[in-house]
Design a protein around this motif. Sequence first.
Motif, mmCIF file in Angstrom:
data_model
loop_
_atom_site.group_PDB
_atom_site.id
_atom_site.type_symbol
_atom_site.label_atom_id
_atom_site.label_comp_id
_atom_site.label_asym_id
_atom_site.label_seq_id
_atom_site.Cartn_x
_atom_site.Cartn_y
_atom_site.Cartn_z
ATOM 1 N N PHE A 39 0.836 -1.199 0.000
ATOM 2 C CA PHE A 39 0.000 0.000 0.000
ATOM 3 C C PHE A 39 0.878 1.259 0.000
ATOM 4 C CE2 PHE A 39 -2.580 3.303 2.105
ATOM 5 C CZ PHE A 39 -3.601 3.362 1.178
ATOM 6 N N GLU A 43 0.717 4.508 -2.394
ATOM 7 C CA GLU A 43 0.578 5.865 -1.858
ATOM 8 C C GLU A 43 1.599 6.834 -2.425
ATOM 9 O OE1 GLU A 43 -1.388 6.477 2.417
ATOM 10 O OE2 GLU A 43 0.483 5.330 2.465
ATOM 11 N N GLN A 62 -6.040 -3.873 5.947
ATOM 12 C CA GLN A 62 -5.113 -2.993 6.673
ATOM 13 C C GLN A 62 -5.337 -1.517 6.343
ATOM 14 O OE1 GLN A 62 -1.479 -4.713 5.299
ATOM 15 N NE2 GLN A 62 -1.850 -6.612 6.424
ATOM 16 N N ASN A 63 -5.938 -1.234 5.195
ATOM 17 C CA ASN A 63 -6.107 0.171 4.775
ATOM 18 C C ASN A 63 -7.560 0.419 4.398
ATOM 19 O OD1 ASN A 63 -3.022 0.826 4.512
ATOM 20 N ND2 ASN A 63 -3.354 -1.111 3.465
#
Length: 197
Positions: A39, A43, A62-63
Amino acid sequence: MGERPRIAIIDSNTLSSLGLKGILQNVMPIVQVEIFHSFADLEENSPDVFFHYFVATSIVLQNRSFFVERKNKTIVLTASTEPVSQMSGFNSLCINVPEKELVRSLLQLEQYAHAHGRNLPPMPRALEMKILSDREIEVLALIVQGYINKEIADRLNIGLTTVITHRKNIMDKLGMRSVSALTIYAVMHGYVDINKI
């Protein structure tokens, strides 16, 4: 034509990412597919420029807040077809299936999730043009429905060598070698109903 729509695959499994990238580029030849192994990777690369995210379940968990806000652009990659293991509210794609099934799922997502491509970029003119003759289209439709050359010859009342010639011409004209690629082409052009493959 503007910049090609970009699709992100976010998955730490390199082999699975590369395989999915190959299939996505077949299903949507106009897209540019980029792979991110985490991730954090995504980002750093302005995530909002992407048209869709194909994301491993663990990364979505997790996100979660990031993907919940972009639910309509997110497709969760799951290892199971069990609805229980799929995340509610998200489109899911089971990746532990044979290629033919995976291609079918992608085409269904493309057709149903997007109301016949409503959210998809337009096909380039070259891909929209009719390249095959009517007879080649008939042969193509039977190939992707799983018929073998002999059965195609019988169904269309033509010789076996004629079928083989048509098959070669179809592959040459489209520049496609695999039945998966031909299946995608046939469904995208409406030559065969997705429920028949």
